[in-house]
Design a protein around this motif. Structure first.
Motif, PDB file in Angstrom:
ATOM      1  N   SER A  18      34.131 -21.208  61.960  1.00 43.58           N
ATOM      2  CA  SER A  18      34.160 -19.777  61.681  1.00 43.58           C
ATOM      3  C   SER A  18      35.567 -19.197  61.742  1.00 43.58           C
ATOM      4  N   ALA A  19      36.526 -19.882  62.348  1.00 46.85           N
ATOM      5  CA  ALA A  19      37.895 -19.383  62.414  1.00 46.85           C
ATOM      6  C   ALA A  19      38.584 -19.616  61.074  1.00 46.85           C
ATOM      7  N   LYS A  20      39.287 -18.582  60.606  1.00 40.54           N
ATOM      8  CA  LYS A  20      39.982 -18.677  59.328  1.00 40.54           C
ATOM      9  C   LYS A  20      41.424 -18.265  59.514  1.00 40.54           C
ATOM     10  N   THR A  21      42.310 -18.947  58.830  1.00 39.03           N
ATOM     11  CA  THR A  21      43.720 -18.596  58.851  1.00 39.03           C
ATOM     12  C   THR A  21      44.111 -18.101  57.469  1.00 39.03           C
ATOM     13  N   ILE A  22      44.799 -16.969  57.448  1.00 39.13           N
ATOM     14  CA  ILE A  22      45.283 -16.406  56.188  1.00 39.13           C
ATOM     15  C   ILE A  22      46.762 -16.105  56.321  1.00 39.13           C
ATOM     16  N   ASN A  23      47.421 -15.994  55.205  1.00 42.70           N
ATOM     17  CA  ASN A  23      48.819 -15.610  55.170  1.00 42.70           C
ATOM     18  C   ASN A  23      48.874 -14.253  54.481  1.00 42.70           C
ATOM     19  N   ILE A  24      49.412 -13.256  55.179  1.00 42.46           N
ATOM     20  CA  ILE A  24      49.451 -11.906  54.606  1.00 42.46           C
ATOM     21  C   ILE A  24      50.855 -11.325  54.665  1.00 42.46           C
ATOM     22  N   GLU A  25      51.062 -10.310  53.852  1.00 40.95           N
ATOM     23  CA  GLU A  25      52.222  -9.439  53.961  1.00 40.95           C
ATOM     24  C   GLU A  25      51.726  -8.157  54.604  1.00 40.95           C
ATOM     25  N   ILE A  26      52.505  -7.611  55.513  1.00 43.65           N
ATOM     26  CA  ILE A  26      52.096  -6.415  56.244  1.00 43.65           C
ATOM     27  C   ILE A  26      52.624  -5.177  55.533  1.00 43.65           C
ATOM     28  N   LYS A  27      51.703  -4.282  55.187  1.00 43.75           N
ATOM     29  CA  LYS A  27      52.070  -3.027  54.528  1.00 43.75           C
ATOM     30  C   LYS A  27      52.460  -1.973  55.559  1.00 43.75           C
ATOM     31  N   ASP A  28      51.761  -1.965  56.707  1.00 41.44           N
ATOM     32  CA  ASP A  28      52.005  -0.930  57.713  1.00 41.44           C
ATOM     33  C   ASP A  28      51.464  -1.399  59.062  1.00 41.44           C
ATOM     34  N   ILE A  29      52.052  -0.877  60.134  1.00 42.59           N
ATOM     35  CA  ILE A  29      51.557  -1.100  61.489  1.00 42.59           C
ATOM     36  C   ILE A  29      51.374   0.266  62.133  1.00 42.59           C
ATOM     37  N   LYS A  30      50.211   0.478  62.742  1.00 38.64           N
ATOM     38  CA  LYS A  30      49.922   1.739  63.413  1.00 38.64           C
ATOM     39  C   LYS A  30      49.507   1.464  64.850  1.00 38.64           C
ATOM     40  N   VAL A  31      49.885   2.370  65.736  1.00 39.46           N
ATOM     41  CA  VAL A  31      49.444   2.310  67.123  1.00 39.46           C
ATOM     42  C   VAL A  31      48.665   3.588  67.393  1.00 39.46           C
ATOM     43  N   VAL A  32      47.416   3.440  67.814  1.00 39.88           N
ATOM     44  CA  VAL A  32      46.562   4.595  68.111  1.00 39.88           C
ATOM     45  C   VAL A  32      46.829   4.996  69.563  1.00 39.88           C
ATOM     46  N   ALA A  33      47.379   6.187  69.761  1.00 34.77           N
ATOM     47  CA  ALA A  33      47.858   6.606  71.079  1.00 34.77           C
ATOM     48  C   ALA A  33      46.753   6.691  72.130  1.00 34.77           C
ATOM     49  N   ASP A  34      45.614   7.270  71.799  1.00 34.53           N
ATOM     50  CA  ASP A  34      44.595   7.480  72.833  1.00 34.53           C
ATOM     51  C   ASP A  34      43.858   6.214  73.229  1.00 34.53           C
ATOM     52  N   THR A  35      43.858   5.188  72.368  1.00 35.16           N
ATOM     53  CA  THR A  35      43.170   3.939  72.703  1.00 35.16           C
ATOM     54  C   THR A  35      44.122   2.773  72.935  1.00 35.16           C
ATOM     55  N   GLY A  36      45.344   2.887  72.418  1.00 33.12           N
ATOM     56  CA  GLY A  36      46.298   1.791  72.520  1.00 33.12           C
ATOM     57  C   GLY A  36      46.060   0.685  71.506  1.00 33.12           C
ATOM     58  N   ASN A  37      45.165   0.903  70.556  1.00 35.97           N
ATOM     59  CA  ASN A  37      44.902  -0.114  69.538  1.00 35.97           C
ATOM     60  C   ASN A  37      46.095  -0.269  68.612  1.00 35.97           C
ATOM     61  N   VAL A  38      46.413  -1.518  68.291  1.00 36.98           N
ATOM     62  CA  VAL A  38      47.457  -1.828  67.325  1.00 36.98           C
ATOM     63  C   VAL A  38      46.751  -2.261  66.048  1.00 36.98           C
ATOM     64  N   LEU A  39      47.001  -1.527  64.958  1.00 35.78           N
ATOM     65  CA  LEU A  39      46.350  -1.797  63.672  1.00 35.78           C
ATOM     66  C   LEU A  39      47.379  -2.276  62.665  1.00 35.78           C
ATOM     67  N   ILE A  40      47.009  -3.289  61.923  1.00 39.96           N
ATOM     68  CA  ILE A  40      47.877  -3.875  60.911  1.00 39.96           C
ATOM     69  C   ILE A  40      47.212  -3.684  59.555  1.00 39.96           C
ATOM     70  N   ALA A  41      47.935  -3.047  58.634  1.00 40.04           N
ATOM     71  CA  ALA A  41      47.419  -2.870  57.279  1.00 40.04           C
ATOM     72  C   ALA A  41      48.009  -3.960  56.396  1.00 40.04           C
ATOM     73  N   PRO A  42      47.175  -4.885  55.916  1.00 35.09           N
ATOM     74  CA  PRO A  42      47.707  -5.918  55.013  1.00 35.09           C
ATOM     75  C   PRO A  42      48.011  -5.324  53.632  1.00 35.09           C
ATOM     76  N   ALA A  43      48.945  -5.932  52.918  1.00 35.04           N
ATOM     77  CA  ALA A  43      49.288  -5.455  51.579  1.00 35.04           C
ATOM     78  C   ALA A  43      48.066  -5.481  50.663  1.00 35.04           C
ATOM     79  N   LYS A  44      47.214  -6.490  50.832  1.00 37.87           N
ATOM     80  CA  LYS A  44      45.956  -6.572  50.080  1.00 37.87           C
ATOM     81  C   LYS A  44      44.821  -6.566  51.093  1.00 37.87           C
ATOM     82  N   PRO A  45      43.818  -5.679  50.928  1.00 34.15           N
ATOM     83  CA  PRO A  45      42.708  -5.664  51.886  1.00 34.15           C
ATOM     84  C   PRO A  45      42.058  -7.040  52.016  1.00 34.15           C
ATOM     85  N   LEU A  46      41.682  -7.364  53.222  1.00 36.83           N
ATOM     86  CA  LEU A  46      41.089  -8.651  53.547  1.00 36.83           C
ATOM     87  C   LEU A  46      39.630  -8.686  53.111  1.00 36.83           C
ATOM     88  N   LYS A  47      39.193  -9.781  52.529  1.00 43.26           N
ATOM     89  CA  LYS A  47      37.776  -9.957  52.204  1.00 43.26           C
ATOM     90  C   LYS A  47      37.099 -10.540  53.433  1.00 43.26           C
TER      91      LYS A  47
END
Length: 106
Positions: A18-47
């Motif tokens: 079930s583990a999959k490895t992908i190679n992506i380009e990062i479009k954006d990185i966001k940090v959600v202040a109230d939760t501390g979540n780090v979000l990565i936006a790939p250049a192409k949405p992941l299927k």
């Protein structure tokens, strides 16, 4: 004892499938202040089977040190405009299916 070893072998095999490895380009990185979540936006949405795939997330239950290391690797790839390998599984969603949890970076 043999049953336990067999069960562990089957579990390990199912996790590795079930583990999959992908190679992506990062479009954006966001940090959600109230939760501390780090979000990565790939250049192409992941299927993904269960998640939307617009954002990838460092798991919030990872230790602080692990989160910092993953963030540093991701931020470096983003700043250098380099693609990066990420590992995830089809069963790892967060925020009600909006984010795909990543398990490793590099």
């Amino acid at each position: 004892m043999k049953k336990t070893l067999l069960l562990l072998s089957l579990l390990a095999a199912s996790l590795s499938v079930s583990a999959k490895t992908i190679n992506i380009e990062i479009k954006d990185i966001k940090v959600v202040a109230d939760t501390g979540n780090v979000l990565i936006a790939p250049a192409k949405p992941l299927k993904h089977k269960r998640c939307k795939g617009e954002y990838l997330a460092i798991p919030s239950n990872a230790s602080s040190d692990i989160r910092k290391m993953m963030f540093a690797v991701l931020l470096n790839a983003y700043k250098e405009n380099k693609s990066i390998n990420l590992e995830f599984s089809d069963s790892s969603c967060s925020n009600r299916g909006n984010w795909v949890k990543i398990h490793s970076v590099g």
